[in-house]
Design a protein around this motif. Structure first.
Motif, PDB file in Angstrom:
ATOM      1  N   ASP A  84       0.835  -1.207   0.000  1.00 45.65           N
ATOM      2  CA  ASP A  84       0.000   0.000   0.000  1.00 45.65           C
ATOM      3  C   ASP A  84       0.870   1.257   0.000  1.00 45.65           C
ATOM      4  O   ASP A  84       0.577   2.225  -0.708  1.00 45.65           O
ATOM      5  N   LEU A  85       1.940   1.239   0.810  1.00 44.31           N
ATOM      6  CA  LEU A  85       2.832   2.406   0.861  1.00 44.31           C
ATOM      7  C   LEU A  85       3.538   2.626  -0.481  1.00 44.31           C
ATOM      8  O   LEU A  85       3.664   3.771  -0.943  1.00 44.31           O
ATOM      9  N   VAL A  86       3.989   1.531  -1.092  1.00 46.78           N
ATOM     10  CA  VAL A  86       4.661   1.661  -2.393  1.00 46.78           C
ATOM     11  C   VAL A  86       3.688   2.186  -3.437  1.00 46.78           C
ATOM     12  O   VAL A  86       4.031   3.065  -4.248  1.00 46.78           O
ATOM     13  N   GLU A  87       2.450   1.684  -3.416  1.00 50.54           N
ATOM     14  CA  GLU A  87       1.440   2.165  -4.367  1.00 50.54           C
ATOM     15  C   GLU A  87       1.117   3.638  -4.124  1.00 50.54           C
ATOM     16  O   GLU A  87       0.971   4.407  -5.082  1.00 50.54           O
ATOM     17  N   SER A  88       1.046   4.034  -2.853  1.00 48.12           N
ATOM     18  CA  SER A  88       0.784   5.443  -2.537  1.00 48.12           C
ATOM     19  C   SER A  88       1.922   6.318  -3.036  1.00 48.12           C
ATOM     20  O   SER A  88       1.698   7.407  -3.602  1.00 48.12           O
ATOM     21  N   LEU A  92       1.747   9.217  -5.909  1.00 51.96           N
ATOM     22  CA  LEU A  92       2.211  10.573  -5.639  1.00 51.96           C
ATOM     23  C   LEU A  92       3.242  11.008  -6.689  1.00 51.96           C
ATOM     24  O   LEU A  92       3.201  12.145  -7.174  1.00 51.96           O
ATOM     25  N   ILE A  93       4.144  10.106  -7.052  1.00 51.71           N
ATOM     26  CA  ILE A  93       5.157  10.429  -8.067  1.00 51.71           C
ATOM     27  C   ILE A  93       4.496  10.674  -9.418  1.00 51.71           C
ATOM     28  O   ILE A  93       4.879  11.596 -10.149  1.00 51.71           O
ATOM     29  N   ARG A  94       3.479   9.890  -9.755  1.00 51.72           N
ATOM     30  CA  ARG A  94       2.775  10.089 -11.021  1.00 51.72           C
ATOM     31  C   ARG A  94       2.034  11.419 -11.029  1.00 51.72           C
ATOM     32  O   ARG A  94       1.965  12.095 -12.057  1.00 51.72           O
ATOM     33  N   GLU A  95       1.452  11.805  -9.897  1.00 47.69           N
ATOM     34  CA  GLU A  95       0.690  13.049  -9.829  1.00 47.69           C
ATOM     35  C   GLU A  95       1.603  14.268  -9.831  1.00 47.69           C
ATOM     36  O   GLU A  95       1.278  15.291 -10.438  1.00 47.69           O
ATOM     37  N   ARG A  96       2.722  14.194  -9.148  1.00 51.16           N
ATOM     38  CA  ARG A  96       3.633  15.344  -9.018  1.00 51.16           C
ATOM     39  C   ARG A  96       5.079  14.890  -9.248  1.00 51.16           C
ATOM     40  O   ARG A  96       5.878  14.828  -8.317  1.00 51.16           O
ATOM     41  N   PRO A  97       5.455  14.612 -10.483  1.00 53.68           N
ATOM     42  CA  PRO A  97       6.803  14.090 -10.743  1.00 53.68           C
ATOM     43  C   PRO A  97       7.897  15.108 -10.422  1.00 53.68           C
ATOM     44  O   PRO A  97       8.951  14.723  -9.896  1.00 53.68           O
ATOM     45  N   LEU A  98       7.692  16.373 -10.720  1.00 54.35           N
ATOM     46  CA  LEU A  98       8.722  17.373 -10.471  1.00 54.35           C
ATOM     47  C   LEU A  98       8.943  17.569  -8.970  1.00 54.35           C
ATOM     48  O   LEU A  98      10.088  17.616  -8.507  1.00 54.35           O
ATOM     49  N   ALA A  99       7.886  17.657  -8.201  1.00 53.31           N
ATOM     50  CA  ALA A  99       8.009  17.804  -6.745  1.00 53.31           C
ATOM     51  C   ALA A  99       8.667  16.570  -6.155  1.00 53.31           C
ATOM     52  O   ALA A  99       9.510  16.667  -5.243  1.00 53.31           O
ATOM     53  N   SER A 100       8.319  15.386  -6.641  1.00 56.15           N
ATOM     54  CA  SER A 100       8.910  14.152  -6.140  1.00 56.15           C
ATOM     55  C   SER A 100      10.403  14.119  -6.415  1.00 56.15           C
ATOM     56  O   SER A 100      11.199  13.726  -5.557  1.00 56.15           O
TER      57      SER A 100
END
Length: 120
Positions: A84-88, A92-100
């Protein structure tokens, strides 16, 4: 012939001795009976102790058998939480790749600074 006081005393002492002998015999019999009863009670207590120890051992073995299944359940739950943590994190990386990328870069830079700071 009249019994003398000495004869009367001897007779009384003889009777007292007879009573003491009977009392000693009765005490010996009582002690034997007590010892036999105590032996029987000890045997009964030993049998009960063995039965309780056997029941305790069986319960312990049963608990050990359940411990494996309980451990597997806990590991499965931890693996699910990890997924679940890896999927979350992936979401998050898919939604905000630059911030990640920025957060990952900053974390790497801080770790590198801390590692070099310990070398001094």
């Amino acid at each position: 012939m009249n019994p003398t006081s000495t004869d009367a005393m001897k007779a009384s002492l003889g009777e007292a001795g007879g009573h003491l002998k009977q009392a000693a015999s009765a005490a010996g019999d009582a002690i034997k009976n007590i010892a036999a009863a105590a032996g029987d009670e000890a045997k009964l207590g030993k049998a009960q102790m063995k039965a309780e120890l056997a029941d305790g051992a069986l319960a312990g073995l049963d608990a050990a058998g359940h411990a494996g299944a309980a451990s597997k359940e806990q590991v499965d739950a931890l693996v699910d939480k990890g997924r679940d943590l890896v999927e979350s994190a992936a979401d998050l990386i898919r939604e905000r790749p630059l911030a990640s990328f920025g957060v990952a870069f900053a974390a790497g830079w801080i770790i590198a600074k801390l590692a070099r700071g310990g070398d001094k």
